[in-house]
Write a protein that holds these residues in place. Structure first.
Motif, PDB file in Angstrom:
ATOM      1  N   SER A 144     -57.535 -45.883  53.748  1.00  0.00           N
ATOM      2  CA  SER A 144     -57.995 -44.598  54.308  1.00  0.00           C
ATOM      3  C   SER A 144     -58.124 -43.533  53.228  1.00  0.00           C
ATOM      4  CB  SER A 144     -56.988 -44.058  55.330  1.00  0.00           C
ATOM      5  OG  SER A 144     -56.663 -45.018  56.273  1.00  0.00           O
ATOM      6  N   TYR A 145     -57.546 -43.807  52.055  1.00  0.00           N
ATOM      7  CA  TYR A 145     -57.449 -42.742  51.048  1.00  0.00           C
ATOM      8  C   TYR A 145     -58.348 -42.949  49.849  1.00  0.00           C
ATOM      9  CZ  TYR A 145     -53.320 -42.384  53.918  1.00  0.00           C
ATOM     10  OH  TYR A 145     -52.484 -42.312  54.991  1.00  0.00           O
ATOM     11  N   SER A 146     -59.213 -43.960  49.874  1.00  0.00           N
ATOM     12  CA  SER A 146     -60.102 -44.170  48.735  1.00  0.00           C
ATOM     13  C   SER A 146     -61.447 -44.669  49.232  1.00  0.00           C
ATOM     14  CB  SER A 146     -59.501 -45.196  47.766  1.00  0.00           C
ATOM     15  OG  SER A 146     -59.734 -46.501  48.260  1.00  0.00           O
ATOM     16  N   ASN A 147     -62.417 -44.752  48.330  1.00  0.00           N
ATOM     17  CA  ASN A 147     -63.719 -45.288  48.706  1.00  0.00           C
ATOM     18  C   ASN A 147     -63.916 -46.713  48.223  1.00  0.00           C
ATOM     19  OD1 ASN A 147     -64.856 -43.145  50.237  1.00  0.00           O
ATOM     20  ND2 ASN A 147     -64.967 -41.968  48.328  1.00  0.00           N
ATOM     21  N   ASP A 148     -62.833 -47.298  47.762  1.00  0.00           N
ATOM     22  CA  ASP A 148     -62.867 -48.688  47.331  1.00  0.00           C
ATOM     23  C   ASP A 148     -63.393 -49.566  48.471  1.00  0.00           C
ATOM     24  OD1 ASP A 148     -61.123 -50.444  45.053  1.00  0.00           O
ATOM     25  OD2 ASP A 148     -61.669 -51.473  46.911  1.00  0.00           O
ATOM     26  N   PRO A 149     -64.315 -50.510  48.156  1.00  0.00           N
ATOM     27  CA  PRO A 149     -64.862 -51.348  49.245  1.00  0.00           C
ATOM     28  C   PRO A 149     -63.841 -52.296  49.852  1.00  0.00           C
ATOM     29  CG  PRO A 149     -65.685 -52.075  47.095  1.00  0.00           C
ATOM     30  CD  PRO A 149     -64.948 -50.783  46.867  1.00  0.00           C
ATOM     31  N   GLY A 150     -62.678 -52.462  49.227  1.00  0.00           N
ATOM     32  CA  GLY A 150     -61.634 -53.290  49.820  1.00  0.00           C
ATOM     33  C   GLY A 150     -61.917 -54.765  49.737  1.00  0.00           C
ATOM     34  N   THR A 151     -61.390 -55.519  50.691  1.00  0.00           N
ATOM     35  CA  THR A 151     -61.527 -56.975  50.689  1.00  0.00           C
ATOM     36  C   THR A 151     -62.244 -57.424  51.954  1.00  0.00           C
ATOM     37  OG1 THR A 151     -59.426 -57.209  49.496  1.00  0.00           O
ATOM     38  CG2 THR A 151     -60.257 -59.157  50.659  1.00  0.00           C
ATOM     39  N   LEU A 152     -63.241 -58.283  51.769  1.00  0.00           N
ATOM     40  CA  LEU A 152     -63.977 -58.798  52.921  1.00  0.00           C
ATOM     41  C   LEU A 152     -63.418 -60.158  53.331  1.00  0.00           C
ATOM     42  CD1 LEU A 152     -66.460 -58.302  54.785  1.00  0.00           C
ATOM     43  CD2 LEU A 152     -67.803 -59.635  53.141  1.00  0.00           C
ATOM     44  N   THR A 181     -57.442 -55.245  69.119  1.00  0.00           N
ATOM     45  CA  THR A 181     -58.398 -54.459  69.902  1.00  0.00           C
ATOM     46  C   THR A 181     -59.687 -54.271  69.112  1.00  0.00           C
ATOM     47  OG1 THR A 181     -56.574 -53.207  70.892  1.00  0.00           O
ATOM     48  CG2 THR A 181     -58.773 -52.269  71.097  1.00  0.00           C
ATOM     49  N   ALA A 182     -59.550 -53.890  67.843  1.00  0.00           N
ATOM     50  CA  ALA A 182     -60.721 -53.599  67.019  1.00  0.00           C
ATOM     51  C   ALA A 182     -61.599 -54.840  66.862  1.00  0.00           C
ATOM     52  CB  ALA A 182     -60.288 -53.078  65.650  1.00  0.00           C
ATOM     53  N   VAL A 183     -60.984 -55.962  66.550  1.00  0.00           N
ATOM     54  CA  VAL A 183     -61.754 -57.191  66.349  1.00  0.00           C
ATOM     55  C   VAL A 183     -62.404 -57.641  67.660  1.00  0.00           C
ATOM     56  CG1 VAL A 183     -61.612 -59.623  65.716  1.00  0.00           C
ATOM     57  CG2 VAL A 183     -60.381 -57.915  64.366  1.00  0.00           C
ATOM     58  N   ALA A 184     -61.643 -57.541  68.759  1.00  0.00           N
ATOM     59  CA  ALA A 184     -62.175 -57.982  70.054  1.00  0.00           C
ATOM     60  C   ALA A 184     -63.364 -57.112  70.475  1.00  0.00           C
ATOM     61  CB  ALA A 184     -61.075 -57.928  71.106  1.00  0.00           C
ATOM     62  N   LEU A 185     -63.256 -55.799  70.233  1.00  0.00           N
ATOM     63  CA  LEU A 185     -64.373 -54.894  70.538  1.00  0.00           C
ATOM     64  C   LEU A 185     -65.570 -55.214  69.656  1.00  0.00           C
ATOM     65  CD1 LEU A 185     -62.966 -51.297  70.982  1.00  0.00           C
ATOM     66  CD2 LEU A 185     -64.550 -52.457  72.524  1.00  0.00           C
ATOM     67  N   ALA A 186     -65.310 -55.455  68.369  1.00  0.00           N
ATOM     68  CA  ALA A 186     -66.388 -55.785  67.444  1.00  0.00           C
ATOM     69  C   ALA A 186     -67.117 -57.035  67.924  1.00  0.00           C
ATOM     70  CB  ALA A 186     -65.827 -55.985  66.031  1.00  0.00           C
ATOM     71  N   ALA A 187     -66.347 -58.025  68.388  1.00  0.00           N
ATOM     72  CA  ALA A 187     -66.960 -59.262  68.891  1.00  0.00           C
ATOM     73  C   ALA A 187     -67.788 -58.975  70.137  1.00  0.00           C
ATOM     74  CB  ALA A 187     -65.869 -60.286  69.195  1.00  0.00           C
ATOM     75  N   ALA A 188     -67.219 -58.213  71.079  1.00  0.00           N
ATOM     76  CA  ALA A 188     -67.910 -57.965  72.351  1.00  0.00           C
ATOM     77  C   ALA A 188     -69.178 -57.132  72.148  1.00  0.00           C
ATOM     78  CB  ALA A 188     -66.964 -57.275  73.323  1.00  0.00           C
ATOM     79  N   LEU A 189     -69.144 -56.229  71.166  1.00  0.00           N
ATOM     80  CA  LEU A 189     -70.289 -55.353  70.929  1.00  0.00           C
ATOM     81  C   LEU A 189     -71.273 -55.961  69.924  1.00  0.00           C
ATOM     82  CD1 LEU A 189     -68.319 -51.975  70.640  1.00  0.00           C
ATOM     83  CD2 LEU A 189     -69.939 -52.529  72.470  1.00  0.00           C
ATOM     84  N   GLY A 190     -70.911 -57.108  69.340  1.00  0.00           N
ATOM     85  CA  GLY A 190     -71.761 -57.701  68.312  1.00  0.00           C
ATOM     86  C   GLY A 190     -71.844 -56.828  67.066  1.00  0.00           C
ATOM     87  N   ALA A 191     -70.700 -56.253  66.658  1.00  0.00           N
ATOM     88  CA  ALA A 191     -70.689 -55.350  65.504  1.00  0.00           C
ATOM     89  C   ALA A 191     -70.966 -56.119  64.216  1.00  0.00           C
ATOM     90  CB  ALA A 191     -69.336 -54.645  65.405  1.00  0.00           C
ATOM     91  N   ASP A 192     -71.486 -55.413  63.215  1.00  0.00           N
ATOM     92  CA  ASP A 192     -71.773 -56.052  61.943  1.00  0.00           C
ATOM     93  C   ASP A 192     -70.517 -56.288  61.129  1.00  0.00           C
ATOM     94  OD1 ASP A 192     -74.893 -56.033  61.733  1.00  0.00           O
ATOM     95  OD2 ASP A 192     -74.306 -54.114  62.630  1.00  0.00           O
ATOM     96  N   VAL A 193     -69.559 -55.389  61.273  1.00  0.00           N
ATOM     97  CA  VAL A 193     -68.309 -55.542  60.532  1.00  0.00           C
ATOM     98  C   VAL A 193     -67.203 -54.761  61.242  1.00  0.00           C
ATOM     99  CG1 VAL A 193     -68.769 -53.562  59.015  1.00  0.00           C
ATOM    100  CG2 VAL A 193     -67.236 -55.373  58.222  1.00  0.00           C
ATOM    101  N   CYS A 194     -65.976 -55.249  61.084  1.00  0.00           N
ATOM    102  CA  CYS A 194     -64.802 -54.545  61.600  1.00  0.00           C
ATOM    103  C   CYS A 194     -63.972 -54.113  60.397  1.00  0.00           C
ATOM    104  CB  CYS A 194     -64.009 -55.476  62.510  1.00  0.00           C
ATOM    105  SG  CYS A 194     -62.526 -54.709  63.191  1.00  0.00           S
ATOM    106  N   GLU A 195     -63.908 -52.789  60.163  1.00  0.00           N
ATOM    107  CA  GLU A 195     -63.163 -52.280  59.007  1.00  0.00           C
ATOM    108  C   GLU A 195     -61.746 -51.908  59.432  1.00  0.00           C
ATOM    109  OE1 GLU A 195     -66.895 -50.295  56.543  1.00  0.00           O
ATOM    110  OE2 GLU A 195     -65.578 -48.974  57.682  1.00  0.00           O
ATOM    111  N   ILE A 196     -60.755 -52.480  58.765  1.00  0.00           N
ATOM    112  CA  ILE A 196     -59.356 -52.195  59.087  1.00  0.00           C
ATOM    113  C   ILE A 196     -58.795 -51.282  57.989  1.00  0.00           C
ATOM    114  CG2 ILE A 196     -57.066 -53.162  59.512  1.00  0.00           C
ATOM    115  CD1 ILE A 196     -58.929 -54.223  61.588  1.00  0.00           C
TER     116      ILE A 196
END
Lengths: 421, 421
Positions: free
Chosen positions: B232-240, B157-172
Motif C-alpha cells: 500500500s505504501y509504494s508503487n512497486d509492481p509487486g509479485t504476480l 472475498t477479493a479473489v471470489a469477487l474477482a472470479a465472479a466478475l471476471g476481473a483481469d487481476v486481483c491486487e492484494i
C-alpha cells in the motif's frame, strides 16, 4: 403471556458491565413467561466516534455511506447483548433492521419507516428465542440500501416493531425513571407521573421534553401502542403513556406538567411590504432550506409606510443559515432589516385538563407577572400554553408555573445525570 | 479498460490518514480508465477490540452473534474508504457481503463461499461507481444469517469477487511489497519474486508464508484469477501469482523460496498396538475435534511387543486439546504414552524446479548437516521439501538453504514491521 418490546438507550449499554445488567433484566422478563423483543441503541459514545472518524476522512461525507457507517453501532451493541443473554442461560438472536423487515423511505440520515414486516422475528419468537433488533436503522424498500431514522430513531424502531408484532407494551429504558411534571434539575419537587395520554406526551415532546422523540409518540398514537418509560437501573414501574385525550372523563383531566426549552432562537424580520405573498416569500425561503419554524407573530402593520414585521422562532442550530437566507432577501428589497436573538427560552404548560378549566391562561400569566417574568411571544394549542421569555428567566418561570398549578409532590425528585439517549 | 479488484489489509486502514492514502490510490486506478472493486478488511485493531468486548460479556460467545459483531468492522472501514474516495472527486458505494451476493455455508466463524452473485456490484460498476465490498463476510444461503470466512477471509472475498466478475487481476495490498524468497527479517538478502505459479504459492502458503491465505490461493487457482501481491505504501509492481506449474517450460522452472513456520507442535503417541485400525483410531479422535494434522511419521514396530509409535505435528493452538483427547485414549489402553513438544520449527523449500533437478534433496540435507542442524521429520511433495527441526535452529537452517540454492539477490531486502493482515 404477554409480548413485550424493550428499548435500551446508549448510556444503558456503555460498558460490558452495563450490557450484562441489561441482559439480566431481559432474561428476567423472559423467565416471567413473556415473549421479548429488544431494541438497542449504539453503545455510549460509539456514534460520536464514528462521526468524528467520518469527518476526518471527508468533511462532507456522503449520506448513504454515513448510514452504512453509523448502523454498525447498533449491530455491535445488539450482538453483544445477545451474547450476554446467552451467558444467563436464555437463547437470543440479533437481527439488523433489514433482517427485521424495517422498510423505510430513501432519505439517508432521516428516513421514515413505511412498513415493518418482521417475519423472521415472529418466527424466532415462536421458536422461543429472545429477539434483538438493531435500532435506528432500516432498509430502503426500493434500492435495499441501508438507511437511518434520525435522532431518537431507536425509540421509533421499538414502537414500530411493537405495532407490527401487536405487542402488549413498548418499554423505553433510559437513565430516567419516568415522565416528570417538570425537569427535576430545575424544579425540586417535580413529581413523576403514573400515566398520561398520547396527546399530552406529544405536546411535551414538541415543546422540549427529551424523554421520547416526537416521531415515536406519533407512531405509538397512530397504532395504539402503549409506551412505558422506565429506568434501566431501578424496578420502578415508570410512566405509562397510553390512551387518547378524548377518552379521559372531564373530571379526571388534569394538568400534566411544565416543559422548558433552550434550543431555539428568535428571528425578527422588519419592514416587509404588507401586500399578499410578501410574508409567504419569507417562509418559503426557510421551508426550502428545511428550517423548522415554531412560534410565529406577525405585527399589525404600521399605517404610515404600509409595512409589517414578522417574528418567529427556529432551532438555534439553524439560526446562522436562516440569517444568511434572510439577509439575502433583505438585499433583494424583500424587507428592511433582520434581527437575531438567541438569548431566549420557552416555557410551556401541558395538560388535557386545560380544556375544561377556562382560567388556566389567566393563572399562567399572573404567575409569570408575579415572578417578574416578561412575555415576548405566546402560542397555544387545545392542551398547551407556551411563552417565549428571556433565557435567564426560564428556571424562575418554570418554578412559578409548577407552584401556581400545584403540580409538585411532597418529596424532592431524584436527579439523574444524563438524558439516557 | 480493465476490471481490477483491490484488497486492502487492516494495517493499511488503521487511521483516517491511511484510509485517505488508500482512497487516493483507488481513485488513481479508476482515473487510469479501469473499473475498480475494492475489498477492505477491518481497520487496524478493530477485530481484537470486538473479541475483547465479547469475552467480557460472555466467555463462550455464541458463534452466530460473534459473526454479527465482527462483520461490523468491515462495514465501518468500507464506508469510511467510500467517503474518502468521494472527497477525491470520484463516486463510490459500499456493499455488505450480503448485498454483494457473497453466499456461504452455515458454519459461523469459518464459513466457505458457495456462490457469489454480485448483481448489485455489476450494476453499480456499469453506472461508473467504484464499488467497495466488505471483506471476510457473507450470508448463509439458506438462513440469510450473517457469516464470516475465518482467518484471511478478506483475501478470499477479493479473489471470489474477482472470479465472479471476471476481473483481469486481483491486487492484494498489505505492508509487504511482494512474495520473497525467504522472510527478509531472517534472511538479509532475500529477493522479491516477480512471478510464481499457483502451485508454488499454494505450497508456500501451506508451509508458513503468511502473505496469502491458502484458501484464497486455492480459489484463485480453481478460477484462474491472477493475483498481484503489492504494498500500500509504494508503487512497486509487486509479485504476480498466475499460471499453472504444468505450463512452465522445464528449463525455466526454478526454486521459489524458503518458508519457515513456528506455529506447530510435535506430538508422539507411543506404544500403539500394531494391528489394523489402531492408528486410525488416533487420527479419528483428532479429526472429530477438527484438529489439522500436518507431518506424520509412523515408526517401524518393535518386534518384541508388536507395538508402534506415531509422531505428527499440529497447530500449537490445538496442542492442549489434542493432548487431552490423546490422554483419554491412553487411559482407555489405546496407547502407552503421549509426549508433547512445542520447541520445534519447520523449514521448507518450494519450487517447480524441484521436479527437474533430481539432486535437490541431497543438497538440502547436506546444507543442514553442514550448519549442524538435526532433522526430526521430513515430508515432501512434488515441488516441496519440509523438515521438522529444533525451534532454535530455524533461522540458521533458513539461511543455509537460501544460500545453498543461491536464492538471494545482491542487495539487502527491505524489512517491514507487520504482516499486513
Amino acid at each position: 403471556m404477554a409480548l413485550i418490546v424493550q428499548k435500551y438507550g446508549g448510556s444503558s449499554l456503555e460498558s460490558a458491565e452495563r450490557i450484562r445488567r441489561v441482559a439480566e433484566r431481559i432474561v428476567a422478563t423472559k423467565k416471567q413467561g413473556n415473549d421479548v423483543v429488544v431494541v438497542c441503541s449504539a453503545m455510549g459514545d460509539t456514534t460520536d466516534e464514528f462521526l468524528d472518524l467520518a469527518a476526518q476522512v471527508n468533511p462532507v461525507p456522503p449520506a448513504r455511506e454515513m448510514d452504512m457507517l453509523l448502523t454498525a453501532g447498533e449491530r455491535i451493541s445488539n450482538a453483544l447483548v445477545a451474547m450476554a443473554i446467552e451467558s444467563f442461560g436464555a437463547k437470543a438472536q440479533s437481527f439488523t433492521g433489514s433482517q427485521a423487515g424495517v422498510l423505510t423511505t430513501e432519505r439517508h440520515g432521516n428516513a421514515r419507516i413505511v412498513d415493518v414486516t418482521p417475519d423472521r422475528v415472529r418466527e424466532a419468537l415462536d421458536e422461543g428465542w429472545i429477539c434483538l433488533v438493531a435500532g435506528f436503522q432500516g432498509v430502503n424498500k426500493d434500492t435495499r440500501d441501508v438507511t437511518t431514522l434520525g435522532r431518537g430513531g431507536s425509540d421509533t424502531t421499538a414502537v414500530a416493531l411493537a405495532a407490527a408484532l401487536g405487542a402488549d407494551v413498548c418499554e423505553i429504558y433510559s437513565d430516567v425513571d419516568g415522565v416528570y411534571t417538570a425537569d427535576p434539575r430545575i424544579v425540586k419537587n417535580a413529581r413523576k407521573l403514573d400515566q398520561l395520554c398520547f396527546e399530552e406526551m406529544l405536546e411535551l415532546a414538541a415543546v422540549g421534553s427529551k424523554i421520547l422523540v416526537l416521531r415515536s409518540v406519533e407512531y405509538a398514537r397512530a397504532f395504539g401502542v402503549p409506551i412505558r418509560v422506565r429506568s434501566s437501573y431501578s424496578n420502578d414501574p415508570g410512566t405509562l403513556v397510553t390512551g387518547s385525550m378524548e377518552d379521559i372523563p372531564v373530571e379526571e383531566a388534569v394538568l400534566t406538567g411544565v416543559a422548558t426549552d433552550l434550543s431555539e432562537a428568535k428571528v425578527t424580520v422588519l419592514g416587509i411590504p404588507d401586500s399578499p405573498g410578501e410574508a409567504a416569500r419569507v417562509f418559503r425561503v426557510l421551508a426550502d432550506a428545511e428550517i423548522n419554524i415554531d412560534m410565529v407573530l406577525q405585527n399589525i402593520s404600521s399605517l404610515e409606510d404600509n409595512r409589517t414585521d414578522i417574528t418567529f422562532t427556529c432551532p438555534r442550530a439553524d439560526g446562522p443559515r436562516a440569517m444568511e437566507l434572510l439577509k439575502k432577501l433583505q438585499s433583494e428589497g424583500a424587507c428592511e432589516n433582520v434581527l437575531y436573538d438567541d438569548q431566549i427560552g420557552k416555557v410551556s404548560l401541558v395538560g388535557a385538563g386545560m380544556k375544561s378549566h377556562p382560567g388556566v391562561t389567566a393563572v399562567f400569566c399572573e404567575a409569570l407577572r408575579d415572578s417578574g417574568v416578561n412575555l415576548e411571544l405566546i402560542s397555544t394549542s387545545e392542551i398547551r400554553i407556551s411563552v417565549l421569555i428571556r433565557e435567564t428567566d426560564v428556571e424562575t418561570a418554570a418554578r412559578a408555573l409548577h407552584d401556581a398549578f400545584e403540580l409538585g409532590g411532597d418529596t424532592e425528585a431524584t436527579v439523574y445525570a444524563g438524558t439516557g439517549r
